[in-house]
Design a protein around this motif. Structure first.
Motif, PDB file in Angstrom:
ATOM      1  N   ARG A 140      -1.189 -18.433  -5.305  1.00 18.23           N
ATOM      2  CA  ARG A 140      -2.246 -18.250  -4.320  1.00 18.23           C
ATOM      3  C   ARG A 140      -2.483 -16.768  -4.073  1.00 18.23           C
ATOM      4  N   SER A 141      -3.685 -16.447  -3.635  1.00 15.09           N
ATOM      5  CA  SER A 141      -3.998 -15.043  -3.376  1.00 15.09           C
ATOM      6  C   SER A 141      -4.460 -14.837  -1.939  1.00 15.09           C
ATOM      7  N   LYS A 142      -4.268 -13.612  -1.469  1.00 16.34           N
ATOM      8  CA  LYS A 142      -4.752 -13.164  -0.167  1.00 16.34           C
ATOM      9  C   LYS A 142      -5.325 -11.771  -0.329  1.00 16.34           C
ATOM     10  N   THR A 143      -6.135 -11.354   0.641  1.00 20.60           N
ATOM     11  CA  THR A 143      -6.618  -9.980   0.690  1.00 20.60           C
ATOM     12  C   THR A 143      -5.841  -9.213   1.747  1.00 20.60           C
ATOM     13  N   LEU A 144      -5.864  -7.904   1.627  1.00 21.79           N
ATOM     14  CA  LEU A 144      -5.206  -7.078   2.634  1.00 21.79           C
ATOM     15  C   LEU A 144      -5.836  -7.303   4.006  1.00 21.79           C
ATOM     16  N   THR A 145      -7.158  -7.381   4.051  1.00 20.51           N
ATOM     17  CA  THR A 145      -7.850  -7.613   5.318  1.00 20.51           C
ATOM     18  C   THR A 145      -7.388  -8.900   5.987  1.00 20.51           C
ATOM     19  N   SER A 146      -7.233  -9.965   5.210  1.00 22.72           N
ATOM     20  CA  SER A 146      -6.830 -11.256   5.791  1.00 22.72           C
ATOM     21  C   SER A 146      -5.413 -11.182   6.361  1.00 22.72           C
ATOM     22  N   ILE A 147      -4.543 -10.415   5.736  1.00 18.48           N
ATOM     23  CA  ILE A 147      -3.172 -10.264   6.239  1.00 18.48           C
ATOM     24  C   ILE A 147      -3.160  -9.491   7.549  1.00 18.48           C
ATOM     25  N   LEU A 148      -3.908  -8.410   7.603  1.00 14.33           N
ATOM     26  CA  LEU A 148      -3.972  -7.607   8.830  1.00 14.33           C
ATOM     27  C   LEU A 148      -4.518  -8.435   9.986  1.00 14.33           C
ATOM     28  N   LYS A 149      -5.520  -9.254   9.706  1.00  6.68           N
ATOM     29  CA  LYS A 149      -6.124 -10.096  10.742  1.00  6.68           C
ATOM     30  C   LYS A 149      -5.154 -11.194  11.179  1.00  6.68           C
ATOM     31  N   GLU A 150      -4.499 -11.826  10.210  1.00  2.39           N
ATOM     32  CA  GLU A 150      -3.584 -12.934  10.520  1.00  2.39           C
ATOM     33  C   GLU A 150      -2.445 -12.502  11.428  1.00  2.39           C
ATOM     34  N   PHE A 151      -1.933 -11.288  11.210  1.00  2.65           N
ATOM     35  CA  PHE A 151      -0.769 -10.835  11.967  1.00  2.65           C
ATOM     36  C   PHE A 151      -1.117  -9.797  13.035  1.00  2.65           C
ATOM     37  N   ASP A 152      -2.415  -9.654  13.306  1.00  2.00           N
ATOM     38  CA  ASP A 152      -2.899  -8.780  14.379  1.00  2.00           C
ATOM     39  C   ASP A 152      -2.293  -7.372  14.257  1.00  2.00           C
ATOM     40  N   CYS A 200       3.705   0.040  -1.854  1.00  2.00           N
ATOM     41  CA  CYS A 200       3.107  -0.817  -2.881  1.00  2.00           C
ATOM     42  C   CYS A 200       3.651  -0.518  -4.272  1.00  2.00           C
ATOM     43  N   ASP A 201       4.097  -1.574  -4.947  1.00  2.00           N
ATOM     44  CA  ASP A 201       4.456  -1.499  -6.366  1.00  2.00           C
ATOM     45  C   ASP A 201       4.082  -2.841  -6.991  1.00  2.00           C
ATOM     46  N   ILE A 202       2.840  -2.941  -7.468  1.00  2.00           N
ATOM     47  CA  ILE A 202       2.357  -4.217  -8.017  1.00  2.00           C
ATOM     48  C   ILE A 202       1.774  -4.040  -9.426  1.00  2.00           C
ATOM     49  N   GLU A 203       2.353  -3.118 -10.172  1.00  2.00           N
ATOM     50  CA  GLU A 203       2.147  -2.998 -11.614  1.00  2.00           C
ATOM     51  C   GLU A 203       0.676  -2.915 -12.031  1.00  2.00           C
ATOM     52  N   GLY A 204      -0.091  -2.068 -11.367  1.00  2.00           N
ATOM     53  CA  GLY A 204      -1.475  -1.857 -11.749  1.00  2.00           C
ATOM     54  C   GLY A 204      -2.485  -2.554 -10.864  1.00  2.00           C
ATOM     55  N   SER A 205      -2.069  -3.599 -10.142  1.00  2.00           N
ATOM     56  CA  SER A 205      -2.999  -4.336  -9.293  1.00  2.00           C
ATOM     57  C   SER A 205      -3.377  -3.573  -8.030  1.00  2.00           C
ATOM     58  N   GLU A 206      -2.752  -2.395  -7.820  1.00  2.00           N
ATOM     59  CA  GLU A 206      -3.144  -1.576  -6.673  1.00  2.00           C
ATOM     60  C   GLU A 206      -4.622  -1.188  -6.728  1.00  2.00           C
ATOM     61  N   VAL A 207      -5.172  -1.096  -7.951  1.00  2.00           N
ATOM     62  CA  VAL A 207      -6.590  -0.746  -8.101  1.00  2.00           C
ATOM     63  C   VAL A 207      -7.479  -1.777  -7.414  1.00  2.00           C
ATOM     64  N   GLU A 208      -7.055  -3.031  -7.428  1.00  2.00           N
ATOM     65  CA  GLU A 208      -7.899  -4.086  -6.877  1.00  2.00           C
ATOM     66  C   GLU A 208      -8.117  -3.905  -5.381  1.00  2.00           C
ATOM     67  N   TRP A 209      -7.040  -3.696  -4.623  1.00  2.00           N
ATOM     68  CA  TRP A 209      -7.266  -3.537  -3.184  1.00  2.00           C
ATOM     69  C   TRP A 209      -7.825  -2.153  -2.837  1.00  2.00           C
ATOM     70  N   LEU A 210      -7.544  -1.153  -3.648  1.00  2.00           N
ATOM     71  CA  LEU A 210      -8.118   0.172  -3.388  1.00  2.00           C
ATOM     72  C   LEU A 210      -9.632   0.193  -3.594  1.00  2.00           C
ATOM     73  N   THR A 211     -10.131  -0.644  -4.492  1.00  2.00           N
ATOM     74  CA  THR A 211     -11.574  -0.679  -4.732  1.00  2.00           C
ATOM     75  C   THR A 211     -12.300  -1.688  -3.844  1.00  2.00           C
ATOM     76  N   ASN A 212     -11.561  -2.611  -3.225  1.00  2.00           N
ATOM     77  CA  ASN A 212     -12.201  -3.660  -2.422  1.00  2.00           C
ATOM     78  C   ASN A 212     -12.035  -3.496  -0.917  1.00  2.00           C
ATOM     79  N   GLU A 213     -11.131  -2.651  -0.511  1.00  2.00           N
ATOM     80  CA  GLU A 213     -10.871  -2.480   0.922  1.00  2.00           C
ATOM     81  C   GLU A 213     -11.383  -1.115   1.386  1.00  2.00           C
ATOM     82  N   ASP A 214     -12.276  -1.112   2.351  1.00  2.00           N
ATOM     83  CA  ASP A 214     -12.769   0.136   2.935  1.00  2.00           C
ATOM     84  C   ASP A 214     -12.402   0.221   4.411  1.00  2.00           C
TER      85      ASP A 214
END
Length: 209
Positions: free
Chosen positions: A124-136, A144-158
């Motif tokens: 299953r997947s989540k976004t950084l925004t959804s985690i921040l909202k869920e846990f207030d 972060c150490d996710i083997e290259g997937s850091e690009v995904e949240w860096l390009t999608n989260e503003d």
């Protein structure tokens, strides 16, 4: 866990740059989101730094690892720190992603185009925004150490990254629609998200605001 990984932990080489930067820079009064908690070694060092009343959210895609993480964390974290371990991958535009599972946990990674579907699982997947909202969570740090997937949240989260005050990340050359070099990713972090590069050791970088 391979013999190589066990030896690296024993002799203090495992994730040594991350651990050094956590000890030197991490603000223990900030909430922390850790992306890619692996077996919980780095998580344990984060846990020891956190002060009463903070929140610590660990995100790990491999479903085999959360209980190992929990066993490590419980030995180090204060009872006054709230923590959760989430068995998810960070991804955008899809509810599930393919996790390419390797014998060495440090080589396990999310794959958009798996070469061998027999060597992995859907997670299953989540976004950084959804985690921040869920846990207030308002102001926070990311490790972060996710083997290259850091690009995904860096390009999608503003918006969500405006409240991120510290960023400790291992960077990798990677493909996300286009090829990103480590220098490209550093530019994303500093120019798009207004972080300042403070320190680095090999592929591990520490930024703050």
């Amino acid at each position: 866990m391979t013999k190589k990984t066990i030896a690296a932990i024993f002799f203090g080489f495992y994730e040594s740059a991350e651990i050094r930067f956590i000890e030197k820079y991490l603000n223990g009064n900030l909430n922390v989101i850790e992306l890619g908690s692996s077996i919980g070694i780095v998580s344990s060092h984060i846990a020891r730094k956190l002060k009463s009343g903070t929140k610590f959210i660990m995100v790990e895609a491999n479903p085999v690892l959360p209980e190992i993480i929990r066993a490590n964390i419980d030995r180090h974290i204060s009872k006054d720190v709230s923590y959760r371990i989430l068995n998810y991958a960070i991804s955008y535009g899809t509810e599930n992603v393919f996790l390419q599972v390797a014998h060495d946990n440090t080589d396990t990674r999310v794959s958009k185009n798996p070469l061998n579907t027999n060597s992995g699982i859907m997670v299953r997947s989540k976004t950084l925004t959804s985690i921040l909202k869920e846990f207030d969570i308002n102001e926070y740090a990311i490790v972060c150490d996710i083997e290259g997937s850091e690009v995904e949240w860096l390009t999608n989260e503003d918006i969500s990254l405006k409240n991120c005050k510290q960023l400790l990340v291992e960077l990798h050359n990677t493909d996300y629609g286009i090829h990103f070099t480590i220098d490209d990713i550093k530019d994303l972090i500093t120019k798009k998200h207004n972080f300042k590069l403070v320190d680095n050791r090999g592929p591990v970088y520490y930024f703050n605001k």
